[in-house]
Design a protein around this motif. Sequence first.
Motif, PDB file in Angstrom:
ATOM      1  N   ARG A  30       6.380 -25.973  -9.205  1.00 46.68           N
ATOM      2  CA  ARG A  30       7.040 -26.617  -8.089  1.00 46.68           C
ATOM      3  C   ARG A  30       6.022 -27.120  -7.080  1.00 46.68           C
ATOM      4  O   ARG A  30       4.907 -26.616  -6.987  1.00 46.68           O
ATOM      5  CB  ARG A  30       8.008 -25.637  -7.416  1.00 46.68           C
ATOM      6  CG  ARG A  30       7.340 -24.505  -6.655  1.00 46.68           C
ATOM      7  CD  ARG A  30       8.371 -23.510  -6.183  1.00 46.68           C
ATOM      8  NE  ARG A  30       7.784 -22.460  -5.381  1.00 46.68           N
ATOM      9  CZ  ARG A  30       7.718 -22.492  -4.060  1.00 46.68           C
ATOM     10  NH1 ARG A  30       8.189 -23.521  -3.397  1.00 46.68           N
ATOM     11  NH2 ARG A  30       7.187 -21.488  -3.381  1.00 46.68           N
ATOM     12  N   ARG A  37      10.750 -17.000   6.065  1.00 43.25           N
ATOM     13  CA  ARG A  37      11.760 -16.534   5.114  1.00 43.25           C
ATOM     14  C   ARG A  37      11.018 -16.075   3.868  1.00 43.25           C
ATOM     15  O   ARG A  37      10.268 -16.833   3.260  1.00 43.25           O
ATOM     16  CB  ARG A  37      12.736 -17.648   4.771  1.00 43.25           C
ATOM     17  CG  ARG A  37      13.790 -17.203   3.740  1.00 43.25           C
ATOM     18  CD  ARG A  37      14.776 -18.293   3.387  1.00 43.25           C
ATOM     19  NE  ARG A  37      15.732 -18.506   4.470  1.00 43.25           N
ATOM     20  CZ  ARG A  37      15.760 -19.576   5.261  1.00 43.25           C
ATOM     21  NH1 ARG A  37      14.865 -20.544   5.083  1.00 43.25           N
ATOM     22  NH2 ARG A  37      16.663 -19.690   6.212  1.00 43.25           N
ATOM     23  N   SER A  38      11.260 -14.818   3.474  1.00 45.71           N
ATOM     24  CA  SER A  38      10.615 -14.252   2.299  1.00 45.71           C
ATOM     25  C   SER A  38      11.586 -13.303   1.623  1.00 45.71           C
ATOM     26  O   SER A  38      12.225 -12.454   2.302  1.00 45.71           O
ATOM     27  CB  SER A  38       9.334 -13.507   2.679  1.00 45.71           C
ATOM     28  OG  SER A  38       8.758 -12.894   1.564  1.00 45.71           O
ATOM     29  N   ALA A  39      11.706 -13.423   0.297  1.00 50.80           N
ATOM     30  CA  ALA A  39      12.623 -12.583  -0.495  1.00 50.80           C
ATOM     31  C   ALA A  39      14.045 -12.707  -0.004  1.00 50.80           C
ATOM     32  O   ALA A  39      14.816 -11.727   0.000  1.00 50.80           O
ATOM     33  CB  ALA A  39      12.153 -11.142  -0.480  1.00 50.80           C
ATOM     34  N   GLY A  40      14.398 -13.903   0.480  1.00 51.50           N
ATOM     35  CA  GLY A  40      15.768 -14.160   0.926  1.00 51.50           C
ATOM     36  C   GLY A  40      16.080 -13.646   2.303  1.00 51.50           C
ATOM     37  O   GLY A  40      17.230 -13.740   2.740  1.00 51.50           O
ATOM     38  N   GLN A  41      15.095 -13.088   3.050  1.00 55.68           N
ATOM     39  CA  GLN A  41      15.340 -12.551   4.380  1.00 55.68           C
ATOM     40  C   GLN A  41      14.402 -13.209   5.378  1.00 55.68           C
ATOM     41  O   GLN A  41      13.306 -13.644   5.026  1.00 55.68           O
ATOM     42  CB  GLN A  41      15.129 -11.038   4.404  1.00 55.68           C
ATOM     43  CG  GLN A  41      16.081 -10.284   3.497  1.00 55.68           C
ATOM     44  CD  GLN A  41      15.842  -8.778   3.561  1.00 55.68           C
ATOM     45  OE1 GLN A  41      14.969  -8.291   4.282  1.00 55.68           O
ATOM     46  NE2 GLN A  41      16.650  -8.030   2.798  1.00 55.68           N
ATOM     47  N   VAL A  42      14.853 -13.288   6.622  1.00 49.52           N
ATOM     48  CA  VAL A  42      14.057 -13.866   7.699  1.00 49.52           C
ATOM     49  C   VAL A  42      13.369 -12.736   8.437  1.00 49.52           C
ATOM     50  O   VAL A  42      14.030 -11.784   8.901  1.00 49.52           O
ATOM     51  CB  VAL A  42      14.939 -14.687   8.651  1.00 49.52           C
ATOM     52  CG1 VAL A  42      14.098 -15.227   9.805  1.00 49.52           C
ATOM     53  CG2 VAL A  42      15.628 -15.813   7.902  1.00 49.52           C
ATOM     54  N   ASP A  61       5.998 -16.770  -3.341  1.00 48.55           N
ATOM     55  CA  ASP A  61       7.434 -16.531  -3.353  1.00 48.55           C
ATOM     56  C   ASP A  61       8.178 -17.867  -3.335  1.00 48.55           C
ATOM     57  O   ASP A  61       7.878 -18.756  -2.526  1.00 48.55           O
ATOM     58  CB  ASP A  61       7.820 -15.687  -2.132  1.00 48.55           C
ATOM     59  CG  ASP A  61       9.269 -15.244  -2.178  1.00 48.55           C
ATOM     60  OD1 ASP A  61       9.983 -15.660  -3.114  1.00 48.55           O
ATOM     61  OD2 ASP A  61       9.677 -14.514  -1.272  1.00 48.55           O
ATOM     62  N   GLU A  62       9.157 -18.037  -4.237  1.00 45.90           N
ATOM     63  CA  GLU A  62       9.905 -19.290  -4.333  1.00 45.90           C
ATOM     64  C   GLU A  62      10.667 -19.595  -3.063  1.00 45.90           C
ATOM     65  O   GLU A  62      10.837 -20.756  -2.683  1.00 45.90           O
ATOM     66  CB  GLU A  62      10.867 -19.229  -5.523  1.00 45.90           C
ATOM     67  CG  GLU A  62      10.187 -19.197  -6.885  1.00 45.90           C
ATOM     68  CD  GLU A  62       9.605 -20.553  -7.250  1.00 45.90           C
ATOM     69  OE1 GLU A  62      10.034 -21.559  -6.662  1.00 45.90           O
ATOM     70  OE2 GLU A  62       8.712 -20.595  -8.109  1.00 45.90           O
ATOM     71  N   SER A  63      11.138 -18.576  -2.368  1.00 47.23           N
ATOM     72  CA  SER A  63      11.958 -18.783  -1.165  1.00 47.23           C
ATOM     73  C   SER A  63      11.143 -18.786   0.119  1.00 47.23           C
ATOM     74  O   SER A  63      11.713 -18.857   1.209  1.00 47.23           O
ATOM     75  CB  SER A  63      13.029 -17.693  -1.082  1.00 47.23           C
ATOM     76  OG  SER A  63      12.430 -16.412  -0.946  1.00 47.23           O
ATOM     77  N   PHE A  64       9.801 -18.722   0.010  1.00 46.31           N
ATOM     78  CA  PHE A  64       8.971 -18.642   1.219  1.00 46.31           C
ATOM     79  C   PHE A  64       9.088 -19.929   2.021  1.00 46.31           C
ATOM     80  O   PHE A  64       9.023 -21.039   1.476  1.00 46.31           O
ATOM     81  CB  PHE A  64       7.513 -18.383   0.837  1.00 46.31           C
ATOM     82  CG  PHE A  64       6.570 -18.494   2.009  1.00 46.31           C
ATOM     83  CD1 PHE A  64       6.528 -17.496   2.964  1.00 46.31           C
ATOM     84  CD2 PHE A  64       5.757 -19.604   2.161  1.00 46.31           C
ATOM     85  CE1 PHE A  64       5.677 -17.573   4.041  1.00 46.31           C
ATOM     86  CE2 PHE A  64       4.906 -19.690   3.235  1.00 46.31           C
ATOM     87  CZ  PHE A  64       4.856 -18.690   4.188  1.00 46.31           C
ATOM     88  N   GLU A  65       9.248 -19.772   3.344  1.00 46.62           N
ATOM     89  CA  GLU A  65       9.344 -20.914   4.248  1.00 46.62           C
ATOM     90  C   GLU A  65       9.015 -20.476   5.653  1.00 46.62           C
ATOM     91  O   GLU A  65       9.457 -19.402   6.087  1.00 46.62           O
ATOM     92  CB  GLU A  65      10.744 -21.514   4.191  1.00 46.62           C
ATOM     93  CG  GLU A  65      10.900 -22.735   5.075  1.00 46.62           C
ATOM     94  CD  GLU A  65      12.324 -23.259   5.043  1.00 46.62           C
ATOM     95  OE1 GLU A  65      12.591 -24.293   5.715  1.00 46.62           O
ATOM     96  OE2 GLU A  65      13.169 -22.643   4.364  1.00 46.62           O
TER      97      GLU A  65
END
Length: 685
Positions: free
Chosen positions: A2, A17-22, A53-57
């Motif tokens: 990606r 945001r990491s592992a689906g949590q902020v 992590d795919e959800s990292f933001e």
Amino acid sequence: MRRLSRPAAIRVGDRVRSAGQVRAVLAVSARAVTLAEEEDSPREVPLAVLLGDESFEVLSSPVRMPLPPVSLLEALPEHAREKALWWEGHILEVLHGVDPNAGEDAGPRPEYDPARHSLTARERAKAAELTAAGYQVSVRIGNFRRRYQAEGLLGLADRRPVRKKPQFGTVDDSVVEAMRQAIKEGIDDSTRTGTYIIWRTGEILRENSETVGLPSQSTLYRLLAKLTYGKPVSATARNRRSRAHGAKTPFGQWTVFAPGEVVQIDSTPLDVLVRLDDGVVGKIELTGMIDVATRTVPAAVLRPTTKSVDASVLLARTLTPEVMRPGWVDALRMSRSVLPYRRLLDINERLEYAAAKPVIVPEMIVCDHGKVFISRNFKASCRFLEIDFQPTHKASPFQKGHVEKMLDSVGTLFAQFVAGYTGRSTDHRGRNLEKQPLWSLPELQELLDEWLVATWQNREHDGLRDPLHPGRSFTPNEKYAALIEACGYVPVALSAEDYIELLPSTWRAVNDYGIRIKRRTYDAPGLIRRQHSGVVEKKGLWEVHHDPHDISRIWVRNHHGEGEWIEAAWKHLCHTPVPFGELAWDHAAQGLPKGTEAEIAEAAAALLTRAHAGPAQAGAGKPKKRTRRERQVAARTKATPPIPTPAPVTEPNPAPEAVAEEEAPLAKVIPLGLFDPLADPWKRS
């Protein structure tokens, strides 16, 4: 894999945001990031794990914007650039608190201190300051600040002067298409002005039953200028056709590594008047070849009208060495040039008396679709010599651009120095050119041959450069010598029999006096006189081959023998029992040291001076007095020119040179004895 959009940075206090949590960032190190947990104690996460992590933001940190196109500022007017720079100083003070034009030790002013005021408060302070100074900017500070952060200095500039507009303004599309059709119709027609194109545009609209009206004349002329940009309709027909039929894709590049790999051939009128054999003054055509790898001109011939046999003769001259002529300076010998003379002499002994021009054996010949080059005669010559014949696409002169440029250079570097030069068109032609001392066709051919050896082959060419040292350019002779070392090229020149076979043929009867061709009589002891040749289809005539560019000799096929050739010389070449051509050669060589570039340059300059003066005319003035030895050598050399002109049998009036000779003191008359070929002609008894 990606594609990630990386943040500008990860700072303490940012929310990610990491592992689906902020979570909030508590600490940042080179290897790990400490994240706050809602119920548990803070957790240290390795940086590689966090970024993978795919959800990292990063939620609260701005993503780095692409670099703004700063160079576009140069396209703006000067006043727009000055205003953008003025705004930049104020916006930077709002962002960082310090005026960029202040000194190095200057600190932020109280109303712009980031530690004391928020960004919004600093924007209000700047708006109040500028309003007090007379600027109406109360609501524009925030807009300018955001544009500057997004686009840089270009975001502060007024881009209305360079704003992209419709290509053809408000002109209707049907008018644009009609004018394009009118321009396309005139590609192969004679040159017309823009008034005709505009008129034709209206006619096309009426033919297509279009109801749209034509704009004003000024608008139509602006539209015409846009549609014909770089290819004006008022240009010459040749230039217009060349651009219209030119390449639509990027130009390619010939990949040549050896001499003769690609050779180009073409013809063009030469802008010089000559006196033809029948005494009529006329123009001539130049047919030449050029080797793409070395830019060598192997041969170039002049004819009143180029025919297919002339192209075959040109091919034969390309494959044979250029022999030194009487009167050429010794510095033009191949033995005194940069060419690998010794190595080539071992292959071909005929190079011993050759001029400094290499022999090129073509592997491929590129030509246009002229009748001369696509004729059966020329194609047969190429097949006989195992040469690939490659015509270009029609109306594509750029595909043989090397020979096109060479022919143009001959007109610039040689033809304009010759007596009788006419210029490239009637607008450039002078007056009373026919009354000038004009060269004959054989004489001008000899001057061209000497110029190619003396000037062209020793002139640096911009297309011949060393890839590792682009500042160094080579001459054609130097490039030939370099390629010989690199590719091991061995030129196998034509044999004498092959050369004669390529010459044009005619059929003649052999009389008691010999053979007559164009009022010149040729004779030889081996001719079979007043006999039937045995060729019934030709009514007993004999096959004769001749070089139209060298009238000194012809060759007759012996139909009664094995088909061998009998060489017959022009009768005016056989008046003297001594080889005075070699005598003049040796006499000139004694006065010259080893060949140098200065000698070649001097010879080239003398050639242009001689060409400009034209042939000697009656009443031209008293000639320069020469020594007795020089008079003997000159007189005997004139008896054996390489391409002589016919001399009258009788002279009712003595020439000025003869009168001058009579005025000079007469030397003692010594009778001519028997010629001894083994004796030294310079040894005095």
